[in-house]
Design a protein around this motif. Structure first.
Motif, PDB file in Angstrom:
ATOM      1  N   LEU A   1      52.231  39.064  31.829  1.00  0.00           N
ATOM      2  CA  LEU A   1      51.370  38.294  32.096  1.00  0.00           C
ATOM      3  C   LEU A   1      52.295  37.183  32.899  1.00  0.00           C
ATOM      4  N   SER A   2      53.538  37.183  32.724  1.00  0.00           N
ATOM      5  CA  SER A   2      54.356  36.090  33.132  1.00  0.00           C
ATOM      6  C   SER A   2      54.534  36.722  34.557  1.00  0.00           C
ATOM      7  N   GLN A   3      54.871  37.925  34.736  1.00  0.00           N
ATOM      8  CA  GLN A   3      54.909  38.251  36.383  1.00  0.00           C
ATOM      9  C   GLN A   3      53.505  37.979  37.209  1.00  0.00           C
ATOM     10  N   ILE A   4      52.432  38.216  36.499  1.00  0.00           N
ATOM     11  CA  ILE A   4      51.267  38.199  37.135  1.00  0.00           C
ATOM     12  C   ILE A   4      51.137  36.854  37.381  1.00  0.00           C
ATOM     13  N   ARG A   5      51.356  35.702  36.564  1.00  0.00           N
ATOM     14  CA  ARG A   5      51.475  34.515  36.883  1.00  0.00           C
ATOM     15  C   ARG A   5      52.233  33.982  37.862  1.00  0.00           C
ATOM     16  N   GLY A   6      53.334  34.439  38.118  1.00  0.00           N
ATOM     17  CA  GLY A   6      54.172  34.158  39.214  1.00  0.00           C
ATOM     18  C   GLY A   6      53.776  34.632  40.612  1.00  0.00           C
ATOM     19  N   ALA A   7      53.222  35.917  40.338  1.00  0.00           N
ATOM     20  CA  ALA A   7      52.800  36.679  41.736  1.00  0.00           C
ATOM     21  C   ALA A   7      51.456  35.841  42.237  1.00  0.00           C
ATOM     22  N   ILE A   8      50.372  35.363  41.361  1.00  0.00           N
ATOM     23  CA  ILE A   8      49.350  34.516  41.770  1.00  0.00           C
ATOM     24  C   ILE A   8      49.575  33.324  42.567  1.00  0.00           C
ATOM     25  N   LYS A   9      50.844  32.990  42.494  1.00  0.00           N
ATOM     26  CA  LYS A   9      51.314  31.861  43.135  1.00  0.00           C
ATOM     27  C   LYS A   9      51.437  32.165  44.800  1.00  0.00           C
ATOM     28  N   LEU A  10      51.846  33.395  45.171  1.00  0.00           N
ATOM     29  CA  LEU A  10      51.865  33.734  46.319  1.00  0.00           C
ATOM     30  C   LEU A  10      50.646  33.527  47.324  1.00  0.00           C
TER      31      LEU A  10
ATOM     32  N   MET B   1      41.724  48.305  49.474  1.00  0.00           N
ATOM     33  CA  MET B   1      42.935  48.810  48.649  1.00  0.00           C
ATOM     34  C   MET B   1      44.195  48.972  49.433  1.00  0.00           C
ATOM     35  N   VAL B   2      44.043  48.883  51.009  1.00  0.00           N
ATOM     36  CA  VAL B   2      45.292  48.782  51.535  1.00  0.00           C
ATOM     37  C   VAL B   2      45.804  47.512  51.479  1.00  0.00           C
ATOM     38  N   LEU B   3      45.145  46.447  51.625  1.00  0.00           N
ATOM     39  CA  LEU B   3      45.503  45.117  51.384  1.00  0.00           C
ATOM     40  C   LEU B   3      45.941  45.079  50.176  1.00  0.00           C
ATOM     41  N   PHE B   4      45.520  45.287  49.177  1.00  0.00           N
ATOM     42  CA  PHE B   4      46.148  45.116  47.673  1.00  0.00           C
ATOM     43  C   PHE B   4      47.615  45.871  47.863  1.00  0.00           C
ATOM     44  N   ALA B   5      47.844  46.976  48.324  1.00  0.00           N
ATOM     45  CA  ALA B   5      49.002  47.530  48.264  1.00  0.00           C
ATOM     46  C   ALA B   5      49.906  46.805  48.851  1.00  0.00           C
ATOM     47  N   LYS B   6      49.616  46.143  50.303  1.00  0.00           N
ATOM     48  CA  LYS B   6      50.498  45.175  50.962  1.00  0.00           C
ATOM     49  C   LYS B   6      50.995  44.139  50.240  1.00  0.00           C
ATOM     50  N   ILE B   7      50.153  43.477  49.469  1.00  0.00           N
ATOM     51  CA  ILE B   7      50.359  42.179  48.963  1.00  0.00           C
ATOM     52  C   ILE B   7      50.990  42.324  47.366  1.00  0.00           C
TER      53      ILE B   7
ATOM     54  N   SER C   1      57.125  43.614  44.720  1.00  0.00           N
ATOM     55  CA  SER C   1      57.849  44.739  44.246  1.00  0.00           C
ATOM     56  C   SER C   1      58.170  44.529  42.707  1.00  0.00           C
ATOM     57  N   SER C   2      58.542  45.713  41.966  1.00  0.00           N
ATOM     58  CA  SER C   2      58.958  45.568  40.578  1.00  0.00           C
ATOM     59  C   SER C   2      57.637  45.459  39.551  1.00  0.00           C
ATOM     60  N   ILE C   3      56.480  45.255  40.163  1.00  0.00           N
ATOM     61  CA  ILE C   3      55.501  45.237  39.208  1.00  0.00           C
ATOM     62  C   ILE C   3      54.257  45.664  39.923  1.00  0.00           C
ATOM     63  N   GLU C   4      54.497  46.863  40.736  1.00  0.00           N
ATOM     64  CA  GLU C   4      53.487  47.395  41.485  1.00  0.00           C
ATOM     65  C   GLU C   4      52.208  47.913  40.597  1.00  0.00           C
ATOM     66  N   ALA C   5      52.433  48.695  39.696  1.00  0.00           N
ATOM     67  CA  ALA C   5      51.441  49.179  38.807  1.00  0.00           C
ATOM     68  C   ALA C   5      50.525  48.255  38.044  1.00  0.00           C
ATOM     69  N   THR C   6      51.066  47.027  37.511  1.00  0.00           N
ATOM     70  CA  THR C   6      50.549  46.271  36.811  1.00  0.00           C
ATOM     71  C   THR C   6      49.727  45.125  37.634  1.00  0.00           C
ATOM     72  N   PHE C   7      50.254  44.799  38.610  1.00  0.00           N
ATOM     73  CA  PHE C   7      49.684  43.898  39.494  1.00  0.00           C
ATOM     74  C   PHE C   7      48.482  44.612  40.425  1.00  0.00           C
ATOM     75  N   PHE C   8      48.980  45.636  40.706  1.00  0.00           N
ATOM     76  CA  PHE C   8      47.693  46.542  41.692  1.00  0.00           C
ATOM     77  C   PHE C   8      46.634  46.681  40.647  1.00  0.00           C
ATOM     78  N   ALA C   9      46.678  46.972  39.164  1.00  0.00           N
ATOM     79  CA  ALA C   9      45.751  47.001  38.378  1.00  0.00           C
ATOM     80  C   ALA C   9      45.013  45.657  38.051  1.00  0.00           C
ATOM     81  N   PHE C  10      45.594  44.701  38.178  1.00  0.00           N
ATOM     82  CA  PHE C  10      45.060  43.287  37.880  1.00  0.00           C
ATOM     83  C   PHE C  10      43.934  42.924  39.204  1.00  0.00           C
ATOM     84  N   LEU C  11      44.580  43.376  40.352  1.00  0.00           N
ATOM     85  CA  LEU C  11      43.880  43.152  41.761  1.00  0.00           C
ATOM     86  C   LEU C  11      42.433  43.992  41.594  1.00  0.00           C
ATOM     87  N   THR C  12      42.669  45.154  41.266  1.00  0.00           N
ATOM     88  CA  THR C  12      41.478  46.166  41.155  1.00  0.00           C
ATOM     89  C   THR C  12      40.731  45.567  40.131  1.00  0.00           C
ATOM     90  N   GLY C  13      41.241  45.181  39.027  1.00  0.00           N
ATOM     91  CA  GLY C  13      40.039  44.718  38.090  1.00  0.00           C
ATOM     92  C   GLY C  13      39.476  43.395  38.522  1.00  0.00           C
TER      93      GLY C  13
END
Length: 291
Positions: free
Chosen positions: A66-75, A198-204, A207-219
């Motif tokens: 959750l901490s990593q997701i919160r940080g990534a959302i700010k991008l 899906m390609v856009l999700f992969a680009k944005i 790194s280091s939280i690929e599986a977690t954050f890609f699942a968050f985006l698709t969710g």
């Protein structure tokens, strides 16, 4: 595809209780197969994770993710993309459930025929993937989504054309209309919308939280398409139109609403980041980290 065939046959010729019974048996089979998994394989995976120092307690892992997701959302490339798809879910309602009753109660398609349309939809997945890989994969995602919006407008017009039964006045059969829209619009929709997303999700995805954050985006995307859009459509119908499974006489009004709202995403399509914008943002953050 096999599920559509079996489901169409079961719902057409058997009582719904038997369909639910068979469906539950598949879950039982999966559970029994799970009991037969090799425990040593699980131990090996756990040992490998221990060696790499990645094993955490469950709650600690959740807090970390959750901490990593919160940080990534700010991008910027992330929050702009999320805002775009959430806005689509809010302003472009879906009336898919009413289409089911319209095709069965008004057009008089059988349940088996309806299931076969689902099989055609699966066939369009292969065609859409092939078309995207051959002609579209180098294009900007924003451009492809813009064309997907155009196709959404055309699809809404065709739906209104079909609901008002103008196709029969033009000598076009109902089956041909459904097959044409499922194959053509289904294929193009996959090629211009789903795969580029899906390609856009992969680009944005950082790194280091690929599986977690890609699942968050698709969710989030699934929440927009399968929860928000049907919910907004149901609320609009309940408060303003009043279409029911027994009375579909005003269904054309919902088609008009769908056609009008399909134009709204053009106004905030600029939120979808371009390749160059994503590259500049990511390179800028790398330079800051190096300093």
């Amino acid at each position: 595809m096999f599920g559509s065939l079996l489901g169409g046959f079961m719902t057409e010729y058997f009582h719904p209780s038997y369909s639910f019974l068979l469906y539950s048996l598949f879950g039982l089979v999966v559970m029994l197969l799970g009991f037969n998994l090799d425990p040593e394989a699980e131990e090996d995976v756990t040992a490998a994770e221990d060696e790499k120092g990645r094993k955490r307690a469950f709650l600690e892992e959740v807090r970390h993710n959750l901490s990593q997701i919160r940080g990534a959302i700010k991008l910027p490339e992330v929050y702009q993309t999320l805002v775009f798809f959430l806005l689509v879910g809010l302003v472009e309602p879906s009336f898919g459930d009413f289409w089911y009753y319209f095709q069965l109660n008004v057009i008089k398609f059988t349940k088996f025929q309806y299931a076969m349309f689902g099989v055609l939809g699966y066939a369009s997945l292969s065609l859409g993937t092939l078309y995207y890989n051959l002609y579209l994969k180098e294009h900007e995602v924003r451009t492809l989504l813009k064309w997907a919006c155009y196709m959404g407008v055309v699809g809404s017009l065709l739906s209104l054309f079909f609901v008002l039964r103008w196709n029969l006045a033009c000598g076009i059969s109902d089956i041909f209309c459904i097959v044409f829209t499922d194959i053509v619009l289904g294929t193009l929709g996959l090629a211009y919308s789903q795969l580029p997303t899906m390609v856009l999700f992969a680009k944005i995805t950082p790194s280091s939280i690929e599986a977690t954050f890609f699942a968050f985006l698709t969710g989030t995307l699934n929440f927009s398409n399968t929860v928000m859009r049907p919910l907004v459509g149901s609320m609009l119908n309940d408060y303003f139109v009043g279409v029911t499974a027994e009375d579909l006489s005003q269904f054309y009004v919902l088609c008009l609403v769908s056609m009008a709202t399909s134009l709204i995403p053009f106004t905030f399509l600029h939120l979808v980041p371009l390749k160059e914008e994503i590259k500049q943002w990511q390179e800028g953050r790398e330079k800051v980290q190096e300093q």
